[in-house]
Design a protein around this motif. Structure first.
Motif, short mmCIF file in Angstrom:
data_model
loop_
_atom_site.label_atom_id
_atom_site.label_comp_id
_atom_site.label_asym_id
_atom_site.label_seq_id
_atom_site.Cartn_x
_atom_site.Cartn_y
_atom_site.Cartn_z
N LYS A 149 0.84 -1.19 0.00
CA LYS A 149 0.00 0.00 0.00
C LYS A 149 0.87 1.25 0.00
CE LYS A 149 -3.98 -1.85 2.59
NZ LYS A 149 -4.79 -1.68 3.82
N PRO A 150 0.58 2.21 -0.88
CA PRO A 150 1.32 3.47 -0.82
C PRO A 150 1.07 4.16 0.51
CG PRO A 150 0.08 3.27 -2.88
CD PRO A 150 -0.38 2.17 -1.99
N LYS A 151 2.06 4.92 0.97
CA LYS A 151 1.93 5.65 2.23
C LYS A 151 1.38 7.06 1.99
CE LYS A 151 5.56 3.39 4.97
NZ LYS A 151 6.80 3.62 5.75
N LEU A 152 0.44 7.45 2.82
CA LEU A 152 -0.09 8.81 2.82
C LEU A 152 0.08 9.41 4.21
CD1 LEU A 152 -3.55 8.76 0.95
CD2 LEU A 152 -1.37 9.63 0.12
N ALA A 153 0.73 10.56 4.29
CA ALA A 153 0.71 11.31 5.54
C ALA A 153 -0.67 11.93 5.68
CB ALA A 153 1.79 12.38 5.53
N ILE A 154 -1.11 12.12 6.91
CA ILE A 154 -2.46 12.62 7.14
C ILE A 154 -2.51 13.33 8.50
CG2 ILE A 154 -3.22 10.43 8.15
CD1 ILE A 154 -5.98 10.94 6.88
N SER A 155 -3.29 14.39 8.58
CA SER A 155 -3.50 15.04 9.87
C SER A 155 -4.11 14.01 10.83
CB SER A 155 -4.42 16.24 9.71
OG SER A 155 -3.79 17.25 8.94
N ALA A 156 -3.48 13.83 11.98
CA ALA A 156 -3.86 12.75 12.90
C ALA A 156 -5.31 12.84 13.35
CB ALA A 156 -2.94 12.76 14.11
N CYS A 157 -5.85 14.04 13.48
CA CYS A 157 -7.24 14.18 13.92
C CYS A 157 -8.22 13.55 12.95
CB CYS A 157 -7.59 15.66 14.15
SG CYS A 157 -7.38 16.70 12.69
N LEU A 158 -7.84 13.45 11.66
CA LEU A 158 -8.72 12.87 10.65
C LEU A 158 -8.85 11.36 10.81
CD1 LEU A 158 -7.57 14.94 7.54
CD2 LEU A 158 -9.71 15.18 8.81
N LEU A 159 -7.93 10.76 11.56
CA LEU A 159 -8.00 9.31 11.83
C LEU A 159 -8.69 9.02 13.15
CD1 LEU A 159 -4.50 8.07 10.62
CD2 LEU A 159 -6.67 8.17 9.36
N GLY A 160 -9.25 10.06 13.78
CA GLY A 160 -9.95 9.88 15.05
C GLY A 160 -9.07 10.02 16.26
N GLU A 161 -7.83 10.42 16.09
CA GLU A 161 -6.95 10.60 17.24
C GLU A 161 -7.35 11.88 17.98
OE1 GLU A 161 -2.80 10.20 16.52
OE2 GLU A 161 -3.04 8.46 15.19
N PRO A 162 -7.47 11.84 19.30
CA PRO A 162 -7.95 13.00 20.08
C PRO A 162 -6.84 14.02 20.30
CG PRO A 162 -7.51 11.18 21.55
CD PRO A 162 -7.27 10.65 20.15
N VAL A 163 -6.45 14.70 19.23
CA VAL A 163 -5.32 15.63 19.30
C VAL A 163 -5.72 17.07 19.03
CG1 VAL A 163 -3.58 13.88 18.72
CG2 VAL A 163 -4.75 15.12 16.89
N ARG A 164 -7.02 17.33 18.89
CA ARG A 164 -7.47 18.70 18.65
C ARG A 164 -7.24 19.57 19.88
NH1 ARG A 164 -9.42 21.05 14.12
NH2 ARG A 164 -11.36 21.72 15.09
#
Length: 319
Positions: A7-22
């Motif tokens: 699978k190709p790697k994609l960087a992503i804002s962590a909050c979009l993956l449900g991580e509670p970092v807001r």
């Protein structure tokens, strides 16, 4: 050309993956990213505000100043200017994440937003039309060849298809480099993407072709990165129904001696219906691919345009 062994790697804002970092300890989980794109990509989550030590929860950030040099300043308690920390982390991540094929950013974020992030004058008034988040700006300046997009804009089917086309093209280029870059390899890569380029930017396709004719005039290690940056910039233009129709007509030309008049007429009718906005791209393209299965043509079969991304993403069903 639509897939790679991993699978190709994609960087992503962590909050979009449900991580509670807001800033408030929440998240912005994206169903599109988690349920659809997650099947095809390996995500690399990043939260620059946490990474530079702001913590969770934290004071909100606001961009202020002028467009040419905005500043990111915390808004509660003792105000803290974290502009250089965000820019520095952006440059650092751009160098560290060399193996990613794209980046999905959180929209409207003073650190991660790509478009129209709110920018305030020193007197508190908004400065239209906004600006780019400081981390995102530094990252993108260091990696101009990399496909980037905001999660919210991916709800537009044309923008989503364009972004993922570029991501898989980037993945194919990375595979080419991993196998050992050669002049013949670069020329073959360009040849495979001929019709994809024609759909996105016909003029730049011609310019890149002229440049490739002189590939032997300079060292490959300087030629290839400049070629790829311009290649990706060309793919950054969204293809239109008009340019797609032009490519469909070019491909249909390879079948002119293979199909009877009735089947040629049917194909032409579908291409025209697509051009007029009556049917999606997948309809004439599916018929073309059917004909090429019955009447194979090696050059056409090698074209990335026929399948630039996995069919299961259904990206051409809505454009």
């Amino acid at each position: 050309m639509s897939s790679t062994p991993h699978k190709p790697k994609l960087a992503i804002s962590a909050c979009l993956l449900g991580e509670p970092v807001r800033f408030n300890g929440g998240h912005k989980a994206s169903r599109l990213c988690l349920e659809v794109l997650g099947q095809h990509f390996e995500f690399v989550p990043v939260c620059p505000e946490v990474a530079i030590g702001l913590g969770v929860p934290r004071p909100t950030l606001r961009l202020s100043g002028e467009h040419d040099a905005p500043r990111a300043v915390t808004q509660q308690g003792e105000r803290r200017d974290v502009s250089e920390a965000l820019r520095g982390y952006g440059r650092e991540q751009a160098e560290r994440l060399r193996d990613i094929c794209g980046y999905i950013f959180m929209q409207q974020s003073p650190s991660c937003g790509l478009h129209r992030v709110k920018l305030y004058r020193d007197d508190g008034q908004l400065q239209p039309p906004g600006t780019r988040g400081l981390y995102a700006q530094a990252f993108c300046a260091a990696r101009p060849e990399l496909p980037v997009e905001e999660e919210g804009r991916l709800n537009d089917p044309v923008l989503r298809e364009n972004f993922l086309t570029r991501v898989f093209a980037c993945s194919a280029w990375r595979a080419l480099n991993a196998d050992g870059l050669s002049r013949a390899g670069v020329i073959a890569f360009h040849s495979r993407y001929k019709y994809q380029l024609m759909a996105h930017n016909p003029r730049q396709y011609s310019v890149l072709g002229q440049r490739l004719a002189k590939i032997g005039d300079e060292p490959l290690e300087t030629f290839a990165p400049r070629y790829f940056q311009d290649f990706m910039q060309a793919l950054g233009n969204c293809a239109t129904r008009g340019t797609h129709s032009n490519v469909l007509q070019h491909l249909a030309g390879y079948l002119k001696h293979a199909l009877p008049a009735t089947e040629k007429s049917e194909l032409q009718q579908l291409i025209e219906q697509y051009r007029c906005g009556i049917i999606p791209l997948v309809v004439p393209l599916t018929l073309l691919k059917h004909h090429f299965r019955l009447h194979p043509h090696p050059y056409v079969q090698a074209q990335a345009y026929l399948q630039p991304h996995p069919e299961t993403l259904s990206l051409r069903n809505a454009i």
